[in-house]
Every structure is written in C-alpha cells, then in structure tokens.
Design a protein around this motif. Structure first.
Motif, mmCIF file in Angstrom:
data_model
loop_
_atom_site.group_PDB
_atom_site.id
_atom_site.type_symbol
_atom_site.label_atom_id
_atom_site.label_comp_id
_atom_site.label_asym_id
_atom_site.label_seq_id
_atom_site.Cartn_x
_atom_site.Cartn_y
_atom_site.Cartn_z
ATOM 1 N N GLU A 1 32.747 39.667 48.297
ATOM 2 C CA GLU A 1 31.903 40.860 48.215
ATOM 3 C C GLU A 1 32.376 41.812 47.135
ATOM 4 O OE1 GLU A 1 30.187 42.084 52.430
ATOM 5 O OE2 GLU A 1 32.386 41.991 52.514
ATOM 6 N N SER B 1 24.652 33.156 38.883
ATOM 7 C CA SER B 1 23.816 34.299 38.506
ATOM 8 C C SER B 1 22.335 33.989 38.711
ATOM 9 C CB SER B 1 24.064 34.691 37.046
ATOM 10 O OG SER B 1 23.535 33.728 36.153
ATOM 11 N N ASP C 1 19.049 34.026 43.917
ATOM 12 C CA ASP C 1 18.421 35.197 44.533
ATOM 13 C C ASP C 1 18.908 35.287 45.972
ATOM 14 O OD1 ASP C 1 16.845 35.794 42.269
ATOM 15 O OD2 ASP C 1 15.389 34.258 42.864
ATOM 16 N N ILE C 2 18.728 36.444 46.593
ATOM 17 C CA ILE C 2 19.064 36.580 48.006
ATOM 18 C C ILE C 2 18.238 35.568 48.805
ATOM 19 C CG2 ILE C 2 18.977 38.114 50.008
ATOM 20 C CD1 ILE C 2 19.380 40.459 48.042
ATOM 21 N N LYS D 1 23.863 33.315 48.520
ATOM 22 C CA LYS D 1 23.756 34.742 48.212
ATOM 23 C C LYS D 1 23.124 35.428 49.412
ATOM 24 C CE LYS D 1 22.416 38.184 44.786
ATOM 25 N NZ LYS D 1 21.842 38.434 43.442
ATOM 26 N N LYS E 1 23.319 38.856 50.254
ATOM 27 C CA LYS E 1 22.667 40.088 49.793
ATOM 28 C C LYS E 1 23.290 40.458 48.458
ATOM 29 C CE LYS E 1 25.585 42.762 52.999
ATOM 30 N NZ LYS E 1 25.583 43.679 54.150
ATOM 31 N N GLU E 2 22.826 41.541 47.862
ATOM 32 C CA GLU E 2 23.402 41.941 46.579
ATOM 33 C C GLU E 2 24.908 42.179 46.736
ATOM 34 O OE1 GLU E 2 22.083 41.805 43.717
ATOM 35 O OE2 GLU E 2 20.024 41.453 44.371
ATOM 36 N N GLU E 3 25.673 41.550 45.856
ATOM 37 C CA GLU E 3 27.134 41.682 45.826
ATOM 38 C C GLU E 3 27.815 41.063 47.050
ATOM 39 O OE1 GLU E 3 28.161 45.770 45.119
ATOM 40 O OE2 GLU E 3 27.247 45.799 43.132
ATOM 41 N N THR E 4 27.120 40.181 47.764
ATOM 42 C CA THR E 4 27.718 39.504 48.917
ATOM 43 C C THR E 4 27.360 38.017 48.886
ATOM 44 O OG1 THR E 4 27.596 41.493 50.299
ATOM 45 C CG2 THR E 4 27.875 39.402 51.430
ATOM 46 N N TYR E 5 28.401 37.182 48.860
ATOM 47 C CA TYR E 5 28.222 35.729 48.778
ATOM 48 C C TYR E 5 29.062 35.045 49.847
ATOM 49 C CZ TYR E 5 26.363 36.798 44.144
ATOM 50 O OH TYR E 5 25.621 37.299 43.104
#
Length: 355
Positions: A52, A69, A72-73, A96, A98-102
């Motif tokens: 994150e 990159s 998408d979520i 992915k 959510k944004e900034e969370t993998y």
C-alpha cells in the motif's frame, strides 16, 4: 491442521506448515468432477502480501515482470518476480484492490523468500503487510461454478470476467474477494476471506453446490488439471535457475519498463534462449514423471521432464520439460526414458486439454 473440514480424506501430506489435502476419492474421479461439474479446493496455504501507499506501484513495477500500471481496480494480473541472475524468485498474481492498494498472492513454499526479496527492494517506502497467516483461500472450480454459487452472493457472477474480481458479500460474509481466477482451466472462482470466516463459507459452498455435483478436491487433481493446461508449477517447471523467457513466459515480461534484471532478460529474448520449456505427448503407453530424462534418437540425454502424468482427460502420457531450442518446434520427435525403455514422444502446442 486443516483450516476447513476436509471430508473423507484419503491422503494428506505436510507442506509449508499445513497438512495438505492430496486425495479424497482418487485423482481421476476428482479431476473429472472439476472438468465436468464442480469442485472446491482448500488452497489456504497460499501467501498474501498487501502493498500500500503512494509508492506501492513503484515497488511492484520494480520487482515484477508484468506491467502493473495497466491494472484497474477489480483486475488481476499474472506475473513473476525475476531474480538478479536470470531466474525466477516466484510466480504470483497481483490484484489491484483500490488506488494505491495491491494484493500479491504467492506460493506457499516461497512466502518467506518472497517477503524477504520484495522487502530488500523496498527503498521507496511502500507499506508492506504479510497477511498469509490471517487469510484463507478456497478455489471453486468447474463449468457449473457460476450457476451453483450465484445463490451465495448479490453480485452477478456471470459478469465477473476472467482475471477480474469483486469485493463483496459471499455466503453471508461481507468484504470477501470473489475472483474469476484459478489454476484448472475449467473456470470458476477463488474466494479470499479471513480464517474465522472460512468454515462458514466452506459449508455453504458445499450446500449450494450439492445439486450440481460439487465435491471437495485434493491437490493431486489440481496438479493434473493445471498440467493439462500447461500451467507452470513453481519448483517443477520454473525456479531460481530458469528464466521466464526459456519457460515460455515472455508474455508476462513487459520491457516498456525497468524491472529486476530486465535488460538481461530482454537481450535473452532477442537472441533466442538456448533451451526452451516444451510440452510433449507420449506416442506409446507410459507415464512420464518429473526427473525422467528426455533423449534424442541416438539415446543422448538432451533434457529432463519437469512435470508429467497420465492425462485423465486425454488418456495419454503428457508432460513438460526443457530441451535445446532446436528440438522445441511442434511435431518434433523426442524420447522419454521411462525406466529402461525410451518411449517416443511428440512436441505439441499447449494447452493439452482444449475443453
């Protein structure tokens, strides 16, 4: 201990701290259940890392070969962790969330190795959490998965495309990852949940699938299912000494970015590797096993079998193995040394099982 009830287990083995369910009724029966109907695997031994923060993608891009990159979520991606010497630390799936969370899902035997490897590359300050001990994973696989499991969730399972996922309700539990992934080639879903929730989910999955012929499936059948598709197994077909290029995984190596050892791997791809991982079918009856020699017409050893079995779906011996590139073209003839007999085999295109 098993995380979930394991039914009438025929055989289990200790592995990576778990007692692995290998067989229930028998490999062939379980294999055909997944190909034709529906089965559920307990694969809770897999490892899960959460990456994150603002620099999470930077770290993932550095350590993984594919281009995260592009995610998408709600999308997942197959990738690998190259090492500095041309080999593979592990293969994995990147989600992915959510944004900034993998979420990174890795092989059980490599959890500590992978964690240490990624940590050693984390000079960008990404937040890393090892969730492997806290989460369970069930793989519900087979052509009847959508129909059988729809009653357990408010999400339209038919709308979840391959390598896509949702986070939502399943079997009365909220915030479950329902992922259209799996390692069988017969469709279905993988369910990620907390350990305290998995028994409820397991029980309801078996109940919902009862009218569709669902059965618990062991990991021996998972191996024959993945081999029929030609999916690599870490420790057999790929490891620290095999490059993703020679293993046929150049498609997950995206050279539009820099990653560990990317320059050397790109050069290897451009010059063509000296050896390649190939798929073969035996022309006569026999069962190829891991470690058997692959020989030429003169009896010279040219490679070795990395995975092999008697295909339950096809009724012939199939396998994977590394050979010099000159022998790698489809329809090439090689021989598999099964005990004292060299059995002729033909190099074929993957997958073995076409569905």
């Amino acid at each position: 201990m098993f995380i979930v009830p394991q039914g009438k287990l025929k055989r289990g083995i200790p592995f990576a701290g778990y007692n692995m369910p290998v067989q229930y009724e028998g490999v062939n029966i379980e294999h055909e259940t997944v190909r034709n109907a529906l089965g559920v695997f307990d694969v809770s031994h897999m490892g899960e890392f959460l990456i994150e923060g603002p620099n999470a993608l930077d770290l993932i891009q550095k350590v993984s070969s594919n281009d995260a990159s592009k995610l998408d979520i709600g999308k997942a991606q197959y990738s690998c962790l190259p090492n500095d010497d041309g080999g593979i630390v592990d293969d994995l799936i990147i989600y992915k969330v959510k944004e900034e969370t993998y979420l990174l899902v890795v092989n059980a035997s490599n959890i500590e190795k992978d964690w240490n490897w990624i940590s050693s590359k984390n000079d960008v300050g990404a937040d890393m959490r090892n969730l492997s001990e806290d989460y369970s994973l069930l793989a519900i696989q087979g052509p009847k998965a959508v129909e059988a499991m729809q009653s357990l969730t408010s999400h339209d399972l038919s709308e979840i495309k391959f390598y896509n996922f949702v986070v939502g309700d399943f079997a009365g539990i909220e915030h479950v990852i329902i992922s259209a992934t799996g390692y069988t080639g017969s469709g279905g879903f993988e369910i990620y949940c907390k350990n305290a929730e998995v028994k409820q989910i397991w029980d309801q999955v078996l109940e919902a699938g009862a009218d569709f012929g669902i059965k618990p499936i062991g990991l021996a059948a998972r191996d024959t299912l993945r081999l029929e598709m030609g999916y690599c197994l870490y420790g057999n077909d790929i490891d620290d000494t095999t490059s993703p290029i020679e293993a046929g995984l150049s498609w997950i190596c995206k050279f539009n970015k820099e990653f560990t050892n990317s320059e050397a791997l790109q050069a290897e791809k451009e010059r063509t590797p000296e050896r390649k991982l190939v798929a073969f079918k035996l022309d006569e009856r026999g069962i190829p096993r891991q470690g058997y020699d692959i020989v030429d017409t003169n009896g010279n050893t040219i490679g070795n079998v990395t995975s092999g079995t008697m295909s339950p779906s096809l009724g012939v011996g199939i396998g994977l193995g590394y050979v010099p590139t000159v022998f790698s073209k489809p329809d090439s003839k090689v021989y598999i040394q099964v005990r004292k007999k060299a059995i002729p085999a033909t190099i074929v295109k993957l997958p073995f099982y076409k569905g």
